[in-house]
Design a protein around this motif. Structure first.
Motif, mmCIF file in Angstrom:
data_model
loop_
_atom_site.group_PDB
_atom_site.id
_atom_site.type_symbol
_atom_site.label_atom_id
_atom_site.label_comp_id
_atom_site.label_asym_id
_atom_site.label_seq_id
_atom_site.Cartn_x
_atom_site.Cartn_y
_atom_site.Cartn_z
ATOM 1 N N THR A 162 2.797 10.846 3.337
ATOM 2 C CA THR A 162 2.169 9.609 3.810
ATOM 3 C C THR A 162 2.232 9.451 5.329
ATOM 4 O O THR A 162 1.732 8.450 5.858
ATOM 5 N N ALA A 169 0.064 6.683 -0.932
ATOM 6 C CA ALA A 169 1.398 6.618 -1.518
ATOM 7 C C ALA A 169 1.280 6.506 -3.036
ATOM 8 O O ALA A 169 0.292 6.000 -3.569
ATOM 9 N N GLY A 170 2.275 7.006 -3.736
ATOM 10 C CA GLY A 170 2.305 6.893 -5.192
ATOM 11 C C GLY A 170 1.460 7.924 -5.917
ATOM 12 O O GLY A 170 1.268 7.824 -7.134
ATOM 13 N N ARG A 171 0.959 8.922 -5.196
ATOM 14 C CA ARG A 171 0.129 9.953 -5.805
ATOM 15 C C ARG A 171 0.762 11.325 -5.590
ATOM 16 O O ARG A 171 1.545 11.537 -4.662
ATOM 17 N N ARG A 189 5.349 13.392 -2.439
ATOM 18 C CA ARG A 189 6.000 12.671 -1.343
ATOM 19 C C ARG A 189 6.241 13.490 -0.086
ATOM 20 O O ARG A 189 6.169 12.970 1.009
ATOM 21 N N ASP A 211 -1.225 10.191 -10.577
ATOM 22 C CA ASP A 211 -0.020 9.428 -10.255
ATOM 23 C C ASP A 211 1.184 10.342 -10.102
ATOM 24 O O ASP A 211 1.320 11.355 -10.800
ATOM 25 N N GLU A 212 2.074 9.973 -9.180
ATOM 26 C CA GLU A 212 3.319 10.721 -9.061
ATOM 27 C C GLU A 212 4.190 10.455 -10.290
ATOM 28 O O GLU A 212 4.003 9.469 -10.995
ATOM 29 N N THR A 214 7.009 9.223 -12.836
ATOM 30 C CA THR A 214 7.753 7.966 -12.891
ATOM 31 C C THR A 214 9.247 8.229 -12.728
ATOM 32 O O THR A 214 9.722 9.351 -12.943
ATOM 33 N N CYS A 220 9.819 3.939 -3.826
ATOM 34 C CA CYS A 220 8.527 4.253 -3.226
ATOM 35 C C CYS A 220 8.717 5.217 -2.067
ATOM 36 O O CYS A 220 9.808 5.384 -1.537
ATOM 37 N N SER A 221 7.642 5.868 -1.712
ATOM 38 C CA SER A 221 7.735 7.011 -0.810
ATOM 39 C C SER A 221 8.192 6.641 0.593
ATOM 40 O O SER A 221 8.807 7.445 1.282
ATOM 41 N N CYS A 226 9.184 -0.748 1.468
ATOM 42 C CA CYS A 226 8.831 -1.029 0.072
ATOM 43 C C CYS A 226 9.245 -2.445 -0.332
ATOM 44 O O CYS A 226 10.399 -2.840 -0.135
#
Length: 236
Positions: A162, A169-171, A189, A211-212, A214, A220-221, A226
Motif C-alpha cells: 500500500t 488495502a485488504g487485497r 501486504r 480479498d486477503e 482472514t 489492517c495493513s 486503522c
C-alpha cells in the motif's frame, strides 16, 4: 452554412538531460533527474532520457537490464544506440523483452512510473549516485513496480504494497516477474525481492487476486491508521 472543425493533436518529445554515456554513473544521474519529472509524461508528450546504450560497452548485464527497464517504464522513447550488425544475443534478449515493451507501448495508460519511496535516501532527495529505488505506476493489465538496487553490493528490497497509490488495502495480488517471465504466487501486504544484484533491477506486474486471507494480525495493513467500526484505533 456548414461549419467545419479541425482537431490537431500535439505530441512533444523533450530531451531532459545532457548526453548519456554507457556507464552506470550516467544512468543513475539521468534516472535521478527524471524521477522529479514523471508527471510530465503522458500521451501528449514524453521525457526523452536519451539513446539506449546497451551493447556499447561499459555496462554489466544487470546494469543493462536496469537501463532498459527504467527507460521503458518511464515511457522514454526507446532509441537503440548500438551497432545492430554486431549485437550480442544477450543484448538483443534485453531489447526484445516483450513484457517490458508492452508497458512502454501501453495503448491505455501513457503515464510514467513514479517513485513511491526513495530507499537509500529520504524521500524527495536528489542524489545523482543513488536515485529512488521504489517505483510504481498504472498499466492496462495491473500495477507495475520497478525495484532498483543502486548499491554496489546485492541487496534485499522490501516494501509494503500500500505504499504504492495504485494498490488497495485488504487485497492480495498475483505477482508476475517481467524478467524471468514467471508467475510467482501472490503477495499479501508486502513483498521482498531477495539479493537483487548490484545496480540490478526487479520489474513486477501485480494484479488484484481477491480479498486477503482472514485472521491476519495486525487487523489492517497500515495498522497505525486503522480504525475499527466503533471509531476506536486498532493497535498493531
Amino acid at each position: 452554412m456548414k461549419l467545419g472543425f479541425e482537431l490537431r493533436l500535439t505530441f512533444t518529445q523533450q530531451k531532459t538531460t545532457g548526453d548519456i554515456a554507457p556507464q552506470w554513473d550516467s544512468l543513475a544521474n539521468i534516472i535521478n533527474f527524471n524521477s522529479f519529472l514523471t508527471q510530465a509524461t503522458d500521451f501528449y508528450g514524453r521525457n526523452d532520457l536519451d539513446m539506449l546504450q546497451l551493447g556499447n560497452g561499459g555496462l554489466t548485464f544487470d546494469e543493462s537490464k536496469s537501463h532498459f527497464t527504467a527507460w521503458a517504464l518511464m515511457k522514454s522513447p526507446l532509441l537503440i544506440g548500438t551497432n545492430l550488425s554486431a549485437i550480442t544475443k544477450e543484448t538483443l534478449g534485453i531489447l526484445t523483452n516483450r513484457e517490458i515493451l508492452a508497458i512502454n507501448q501501453d495503448p491505455v495508460v501513457g503515464k510514467s512510473i513514479s517513485p513511491f519511496r526513495w530507499g537509500v535516501n529520504p524521500d524527495w532527495t536528489s542524489n545523482s549516485t543513488h536515485p529512488a529505488q521504489y517505483w510504481s505506476g498504472e498499466s492496462q493489465n495491473g500495477t507495475v513496480f520497478m525495484l532498483l538496487n543502486t548499491l554496489n553490493e546485492p541487496s534485499d528490497l522490501f516494501f509494503n504494497l500500500t505504499e504504492s497509490p495504485w494498490i488497495r488495502a485488504g487485497r492480495k495480488y498475483s505477482v508476475r516477474d517481467l524478467w524471468s517471465h514467471t508467475n510467482n504466487g501472490t503477495a499479501v501486504r508486502n513483498f521482498t525481492a531477495k539479493a537483487v544484484p548490484p545496480h540490478g533491477v526487479v520489474a513486477l506486474l501485480l494484479k488484484d487476486a481477491g480479498d486477503e486471507p482472514t485472521g491476519l494480525f495486525p487487523a489492517c495493513s497500515v495498522w497505525w491508521q486503522c480504525i475499527d467500526k466503533n471509531g476506536t484505533h486498532v493497535g498493531g
